[in-house]
Design an enzyme around this catalytic site. Structure first.
Site, PDB file in Angstrom:
ATOM      1  CB  CYS A 195      -1.126   0.198   1.261  1.00  0.00           C
ATOM      2  SG  CYS A 195      -2.234  -1.211   1.503  1.00  0.00           S
ATOM      3  CG  HIS A 199      -3.157   3.256   2.562  1.00  0.00           C
ATOM      4  ND1 HIS A 199      -3.690   3.335   1.334  1.00  0.00           N
ATOM      5  CD2 HIS A 199      -3.165   1.860   3.184  1.00  0.00           C
ATOM      6  CE1 HIS A 199      -3.953   2.100   1.181  1.00  0.00           C
ATOM      7  NE2 HIS A 199      -4.061   1.450   2.480  1.00  0.00           N
ATOM      8  CG  ASN A 224      -6.920  -0.701   1.767  1.00  0.00           C
ATOM      9  OD1 ASN A 224      -5.940  -0.465   0.408  1.00  0.00           O
ATOM     10  ND2 ASN A 224      -5.626  -1.527   2.621  1.00  0.00           N
TER      11      ASN A 224
END
Length: 333
Positions: free
Chosen positions: A121, A260, A290
């Protein structure tokens, strides 16, 4: 001016941004029919309401190419103008060749140097910092950075602890030297001692693909949610503070904060510990979930498009991912 002198004074910024998500939407109500969960449960714990899922046969290079084309159009460039392509992904089309080489072919970037970067990520942030270093050296004129993931093929859709979280998508940016603004400071970090908290065991040299690895469900993402939460908050908050300090920018002069897009609880906790007012935080995870390496670039694209970021604004982008990895960028738009 000598190359070494130029490298110390060159600012690297953004010429164009792009994003792409597959058209298919999977809502929380759809997930209610698949696993034991509810829309209320998912929203209260994550803030996510829906996510986009790629159709079977759609690859990471497919969606990366579409995001790249948007960024190139915005930058008024074509593929043949690009010198460097970096694709951040944990879901490449195949182990080799690199997804970046497949994108290169798709956009006609025949002169570009290409490689992939794996930082989960944190991938887009790591890739932007990597591209910045190449561009500051004067070796390349510009770089196309892409974060792209088709995570839906690596999610255990019977595990409600993970299947509710992730979506597919791609974000892209074209980077080059700029006269004003650009990246003012960066920060990166890693901690391999915590690798076991977020990983996919199968598919590599440790557990190559086999009937046994499939039967043991080793090709699906595994996560220790509680441990990841605590580490993500601390690492992203600390990285945010460092990058603001290094840029010599007062915290109150940061106009937009793009973390994020993991879940709202993590984002709100990071903002609190980093002393960032919640009204300055940009969130779009309610629409996409996500998207791993694509997350921060998709958010940057939409924040600019929606007018949340204006010329001259200071923006912090920060991410955290498997590895463990974390990183941040402070830029002036």
């Amino acid at each position: 001016m000598s190359p070494s002198r130029a490298s110390r004074t060159r600012r690297i910024g953004f010429l164009g941004l792009g994003m792409y998500v597959p058209p298919k939407v999977l809502t929380n109500h759809d997930l209610e029919k698949m696993v034991e969960t509810s829309d209320e449960w998912i929203v209260s714990r994550t803030g996510i309401r829906e996510r986009h899922i790629a159709d079977p046969g759609t690859t990471t290079s497919d969606i990366a190419t579409k995001a790249a084309q948007v960024a190139l159009k915005q930058a008024h460039l074509s593929g043949k103008d690009i010198d460097l392509i970096i694709v951040a992904t944990t879901t490449p089309d195949m182990l080799f060749p690199s997804t970046s080489c497949l994108v290169q072919q798709n956009i006609g970037a025949k002169s570009a140097v290409c490689f992939d970067l794996s930082a989960a990520c944190s991938g887009s942030v790591f890739a932007m910092i990597t591209a910045q270093q190449y561009l500051m050296s004067g070796r390349y004129r510009n770089a196309l950075v892409i974060g792209a993931e088709v995570l839906s093929g690596f999610i255990d859709w019977t595990d409600r602890g993970t299947c509710i979280l992730f979506g597919d998508g791609a974000g892209a940016c074209v980077m080059a030297p700029v006269r004003r603004g650009g990246i003012l400071a960066t920060d990166m970090g890693s901690d391999g001692s915590a690798a076991e908290y977020l990983y996919m065991p199968g598919g590599g040299s440790k557990y190559p693909p086999s009937h046994a690895s499939v039967d043991q469900r080793l090709h699906f993402l595994r996560m220790s949610g509680g441990e990841v939460f605590k580490l993500a908050v601390r690492r992203m908050a600390d990285s945010t503070k460092r990058v603001i300090k290094d840029a010599k920018v007062k915290p109150e002069h940061v106009e937009c904060f793009i973390p994020h897009q993991a879940n709202t609880r993590i984002i709100e906790a990071v903002a609190k510990w980093a002393d960032v007012p919640i009204e300055k935080v940009y969130m779009n995870l309610q629409r996409y979930g996500n998207t791993s390496a694509a997350s921060t670039l998709i958010a940057l694209y939409e924040a600019v498009k929606e007018g949340r970021i204006k010329k001259g604004d200071h923006v912090v982008m920060v991410a955290f991912g498997a590895g463990l990895t974390w990183g941040s960028v402070l830029l002036q738009w």
